[in-house]
Design a protein around this motif. Sequence first.
Motif, PDB file in Angstrom:
ATOM      1  N   GLY A  14       9.734 -22.056 -17.789  1.00  0.00           N
ATOM      2  CA  GLY A  14       9.623 -22.244 -19.227  1.00  0.00           C
ATOM      3  C   GLY A  14       8.522 -23.194 -19.658  1.00  0.00           C
ATOM      4  N   ALA A  15       7.841 -23.814 -18.719  1.00  0.00           N
ATOM      5  CA  ALA A  15       6.758 -24.745 -19.052  1.00  0.00           C
ATOM      6  C   ALA A  15       5.513 -23.968 -19.486  1.00  0.00           C
ATOM      7  CB  ALA A  15       6.434 -25.618 -17.850  1.00  0.00           C
ATOM      8  N   PRO A  16       4.847 -24.434 -20.545  1.00  0.00           N
ATOM      9  CA  PRO A  16       3.599 -23.773 -20.961  1.00  0.00           C
ATOM     10  C   PRO A  16       2.549 -23.869 -19.854  1.00  0.00           C
ATOM     11  CG  PRO A  16       4.355 -25.330 -22.633  1.00  0.00           C
ATOM     12  CD  PRO A  16       5.204 -25.543 -21.417  1.00  0.00           C
ATOM     13  N   LEU A  17       1.819 -22.780 -19.653  1.00  0.00           N
ATOM     14  CA  LEU A  17       0.788 -22.759 -18.623  1.00  0.00           C
ATOM     15  C   LEU A  17      -0.564 -23.233 -19.136  1.00  0.00           C
ATOM     16  CD1 LEU A  17       1.663 -19.409 -16.832  1.00  0.00           C
ATOM     17  CD2 LEU A  17       1.977 -21.732 -15.961  1.00  0.00           C
ATOM     18  N   GLY A  18      -0.711 -23.328 -20.449  1.00  0.00           N
ATOM     19  CA  GLY A  18      -1.969 -23.801 -21.017  1.00  0.00           C
ATOM     20  C   GLY A  18      -2.994 -22.703 -21.254  1.00  0.00           C
ATOM     21  N   TRP A  19      -2.566 -21.470 -21.206  1.00  0.00           N
ATOM     22  CA  TRP A  19      -3.471 -20.363 -21.509  1.00  0.00           C
ATOM     23  C   TRP A  19      -2.713 -19.275 -22.247  1.00  0.00           C
ATOM     24  CZ3 TRP A  19      -2.613 -15.620 -18.926  1.00  0.00           C
ATOM     25  CH2 TRP A  19      -1.819 -15.680 -17.775  1.00  0.00           C
ATOM     26  N   THR A  20      -3.485 -18.404 -22.887  1.00  0.00           N
ATOM     27  CA  THR A  20      -2.889 -17.327 -23.675  1.00  0.00           C
ATOM     28  C   THR A  20      -3.326 -15.974 -23.119  1.00  0.00           C
ATOM     29  OG1 THR A  20      -4.718 -17.274 -25.271  1.00  0.00           O
ATOM     30  CG2 THR A  20      -2.842 -18.745 -25.773  1.00  0.00           C
ATOM     31  N   TYR A  21      -2.593 -14.960 -23.564  1.00  0.00           N
ATOM     32  CA  TYR A  21      -2.836 -13.593 -23.104  1.00  0.00           C
ATOM     33  C   TYR A  21      -2.896 -12.694 -24.335  1.00  0.00           C
ATOM     34  CZ  TYR A  21      -2.303  -9.628 -19.874  1.00  0.00           C
ATOM     35  OH  TYR A  21      -2.498  -8.487 -19.138  1.00  0.00           O
TER      36      TYR A  21
END
Length: 104
Positions: A14-21
């Motif tokens: 559930g932690a944000p990865l710091g990138w978007t798709y």
Amino acid sequence: MSAPDRVEMLAADGAPLGWTYDRTQYDLVAQQVLVAVDALADDDGTALLKDVVAFVQAQLGAHPAFPSGRLTNATRYVAADLQGRGTLHRVGTSSPQRLRTATR
């Protein structure tokens, strides 16, 4: 916060990865991942991730939204994101990785 045409990706915890798709690609892959897990589920309600990857590849490999035609990484990233959102659950901790939908 991501733009409306982007999805902020989450890790399986559930932690944000710091990138978007790209939202269109994400929505297509997410839908097929969920269909695959349900369609390929064993009696215990789980499906092998490698089989889910193959299913999504077969369904979307020729889709114009994926010019490279390769969906292995996209499927794995989206499946992990769906785990992070509580839509999918990983069953067990050993390989091969097995997935179950949260509704099962």
